[in-house]
Write an enzyme that holds these catalytic residues in place. Structure first.
Site, PDB file in Angstrom:
ATOM      1  N   HIS A  66       0.868  -1.182   0.000  1.00 23.37           N
ATOM      2  CA  HIS A  66       0.000   0.000   0.000  1.00 23.37           C
ATOM      3  C   HIS A  66       0.907   1.234   0.000  1.00 23.37           C
ATOM      4  CE1 HIS A  66      -3.743  -2.236   0.782  1.00 23.37           C
ATOM      5  NE2 HIS A  66      -2.984  -3.026   1.527  1.00 23.37           N
ATOM      6  N   ASN A 103      -6.405   0.644  -3.104  1.00 21.32           N
ATOM      7  CA  ASN A 103      -7.277   1.356  -2.156  1.00 21.32           C
ATOM      8  C   ASN A 103      -6.731   2.726  -1.780  1.00 21.32           C
ATOM      9  OD1 ASN A 103      -5.192   0.295  -0.565  1.00 21.32           O
ATOM     10  ND2 ASN A 103      -6.512  -0.109   1.185  1.00 21.32           N
ATOM     11  N   HIS A 133      -9.248 -10.390  -1.390  1.00 23.44           N
ATOM     12  CA  HIS A 133      -9.165 -10.190   0.061  1.00 23.44           C
ATOM     13  C   HIS A 133     -10.298 -11.041   0.631  1.00 23.44           C
ATOM     14  CE1 HIS A 133      -9.047  -7.452   3.763  1.00 23.44           C
ATOM     15  NE2 HIS A 133     -10.168  -8.129   3.911  1.00 23.44           N
ATOM     16  N   HIS A 137      -2.957 -12.362   1.584  1.00 26.23           N
ATOM     17  CA  HIS A 137      -2.706 -12.571   3.026  1.00 26.23           C
ATOM     18  C   HIS A 137      -3.483 -13.719   3.680  1.00 26.23           C
ATOM     19  CE1 HIS A 137      -6.196  -9.939   2.965  1.00 26.23           C
ATOM     20  NE2 HIS A 137      -5.504  -8.824   2.883  1.00 26.23           N
ATOM     21  N   ASP A 196       2.041  -6.890   2.477  1.00 16.57           N
ATOM     22  CA  ASP A 196       0.870  -6.114   2.915  1.00 16.57           C
ATOM     23  C   ASP A 196       1.322  -4.876   3.699  1.00 16.57           C
ATOM     24  OD1 ASP A 196      -1.692  -5.211   3.290  1.00 16.57           O
ATOM     25  OD2 ASP A 196      -2.302  -6.820   4.650  1.00 16.57           O
ATOM     26  N   HIS A 209       0.241   3.778   8.134  1.00 17.73           N
ATOM     27  CA  HIS A 209      -0.856   4.609   8.644  1.00 17.73           C
ATOM     28  C   HIS A 209      -0.294   5.785   9.422  1.00 17.73           C
ATOM     29  CE1 HIS A 209      -4.255   2.244   7.386  1.00 17.73           C
ATOM     30  NE2 HIS A 209      -3.742   1.142   7.913  1.00 17.73           N
ATOM     31  N   PRO A 265      -6.616  -0.868  10.669  1.00 16.17           N
ATOM     32  CA  PRO A 265      -5.797  -2.078  10.626  1.00 16.17           C
ATOM     33  C   PRO A 265      -4.640  -1.916   9.637  1.00 16.17           C
ATOM     34  CG  PRO A 265      -7.767  -2.377   9.285  1.00 16.17           C
ATOM     35  CD  PRO A 265      -7.852  -0.993   9.882  1.00 16.17           C
TER      36      PRO A 265
HETATM   37  N1  LIG Z   1      -4.116  -5.108   5.858  1.00 21.81           N
HETATM   38  C1  LIG Z   1      -4.599  -4.136   6.584  1.00 21.81           C
HETATM   39  O1  LIG Z   1      -4.754  -4.310   7.790  1.00 21.81           O
HETATM   40  N2  LIG Z   1      -4.907  -2.950   6.052  1.00 21.81           N
HETATM   41  C2  LIG Z   1      -4.932  -2.632   4.672  1.00 21.81           C
HETATM   42  C3  LIG Z   1      -6.197  -2.987   3.995  1.00 21.81           C
HETATM   43  C4  LIG Z   1      -6.838  -4.220   4.524  1.00 21.81           C
HETATM   44  O2  LIG Z   1      -6.514  -5.311   4.048  1.00 21.81           O
HETATM   45  O3  LIG Z   1      -7.699  -4.097   5.398  1.00 21.81           O
HETATM   46  C5  LIG Z   1      -4.726  -1.150   4.500  1.00 21.81           C
HETATM   47  O4  LIG Z   1      -4.861  -0.628   3.393  1.00 21.81           O
HETATM   48  O5  LIG Z   1      -4.404  -0.494   5.502  1.00 21.81           O
END
Ligand SMILES: NC(=O)N[C@@H](CC(=O)O)C(=O)O
Length: 425
Positions: A58, A90, A177, A230, A303, A307, A321
């Site tokens: 991401h 996303n 997913h 995942h 993954d 954040h 998450p």
């Molecule tokens: N893997 C995660 O915990 N987060 C992912 C998206 C997701 O799979 O919920 C995200 O974009 O932050």
């Protein structure tokens, strides 16, 4: 272009040799090489691997540049030994049009640290209602081949079937997913003994397994390629084993954190351990590790989910998450698998490159191969300090842990992106 003479490097654990890089390719290997025009790198004790390829990153741009940009994520990737990453859809706006995937692709080229291959959304706005313009994204300059609503499940079976059928025309893949949303409403962590004790709503393993079972049957029915993001449970491994034995065209990934950390981390209530799918049990970890070795799980994917502080340093229930992964993945792989270099190359470079169709990646360093590789010091141990990470975010679950292995250098088509453990751009 620069030339490099790498001295005394162990290619995938073999006896030390010299390796000469010129014009973007490995031109020669052997002992006692010389090249007066080349920069010499002393690689005593270092192992050369094909550059790592991440199928699940991401990068947050466009939209959340405060958490990561294509450039900062690319730098984190290069420092982690990666030469290519697949950027999840996303973002905001969602990468569901040719315009957005081309933007991400161009930003990746401008950063020039790794190849950034955009993933397109399956449905418009990740809303799970109508198919996005898959064909236009495939035909765009970004040449998208992998489509995913990651973060959301394509829950409608008819839409999933249509998507699988549609991408067959250009040998595309749907990366699912796997999360049956009706079974995870309000979920905060893995459903089990720990969630019961903590009084947190659980995310049951069956929510993942039910979707994987449905989708391998759909993929078999329409003869399409399916990839499972995942994978986190022992039961999912058994469904995948069954599907692969039947010849279904399914591949699967596991993340470093699902190979190492258990749901007991939630006892700290530290949201750095909140992730989707959630951390599971020691039994799941054992099954995932065995599946990674025997090939039921094809690859390790990070993954990497950066954040911003305000989205992580808050109450568990309100935290987003996701956890960082790019700068620590190889260390976790070394910790979990030991120095099984061929297996690490297979699961972190060759196979993800093949799945994504990234033909310039995943080649073992050998004469004639692209000089797209990474040098690892397996004897080094390092303490993970969040403030020292190149990612713009700080949400690593490994803070202050001592991990084995350090990336010393990374090369993309013959140009160093990392030297002496430092990014060059
Ligand atoms: N893997 C995660 O915990 N987060 C992912 C998206 C997701 O799979 O919920 C995200 O974009 O932050």
């Amino acid at each position: 272009m620069n030339s490099y003479l790498i001295r005394n490097v162990s290619i995938l654990g073999a006896a030390p040799t010299d390796l000469l890089i010129r014009d973007g390719v490995v031109v020669e290997t052997g002992t006692g090489l010389s090249a007066s025009d080349a920069t010499v790198i002393d690689a005593d004790g270092l192992v050369a691997l094909p550059g790592l390829v991440d199928l699940h990153t991401h990068l947050r741009e466009p939209g959340r540049e405060d958490a990561e940009t294509v450039e900062t994520g690319s730098r984190a990737a290069a420092l982690g030994g990666y030469t290519a990453v697949c950027a999840m859809a996303n973002t905001s706006p969602v990468a569901d049009t040719a315009g957005v995937v081309e933007q991400v692709w161009r930003l990746g080229r401008e950063a020039g640290l790794v190849d950034v291959q955009p993933i397109g959304a399956v449905t418009v706005g990740l809303a799970g209602e109508r198919l996005a313009e898959l064909g236009a994204m495939a035909e765009s300059a970004a040449r998208v081949r992998i489509f995913s609503d990651d973060g959301h499940c394509v829950a409608d079976p008819r839409l999933m079937r249509r998507a699988l059928e549609y991408v067959k025309a250009f040998d595309g893949i749907i990366a699912q997913h796997a999360e049956e949303p009706r079974l995870t409403e309000g979920a905060q962590m893995h459903e089990g003994e720990v969630s019961t004790r903590l009084g947190l709503t659980g995310w049951p393993a069956v929510a993942e397994e039910a979707i994987i079972a449905r989708d391998v049957l759909l993929a078999e029915h329409v003869g399409s390629r399916l990839h499972i993001c995942h994978v986190s449970t022992a039961g999912s491994v058994e469904v995948l084993r069954h599907a692969k034995a039947r010849g279904v065209r399914v591949t699967a990934e596991v993340t470093p954190h699902h190979l190492l950390l258990t749901d007991t981390r939630a006892e700290t209530y530290d949201p750095v351990f909140k992730v989707n799918p959630p951390l599971r049990t020691a039994t799941d970890i054992a099954a995932l590790r065995a599946a990674l070795v025997d090939g039921v799980i094809d690859i390790i994917a990070t993954d990497h989910a950066p954040h911003a502080v305000e989205d992580k340093e808050c109450e568990w229930a309100y935290a987003r998450p996701g956890m960082l992964g790019l700068e620590t993945a190889l260390s976790i792989a070394l910790d979990v698998l030991g120095p099984q270099w061929d297996l690490i190359a297979e699961r972190m470079s060759r196979t993800p490159a093949r799945i994504a169709g990234l033909t310039e990646h995943g080649h073992d360093p050998a004469p004639g191969a692209p000089a797209t590789l990474t040098l690892v010091d397996p004897a080094a141990r390092r303490v993970i300090e969040p403030a020292e990470l190149a990612s713009r975010s700080r949400n690593t679950p490994y803070a202050r842990m001592t991990l084995p292995g350090r990336i010393v250098a990374t090369f993309l088509r013959g140009e160093a992106t990392v030297l002496d453990g430092k990014a060059l751009k």
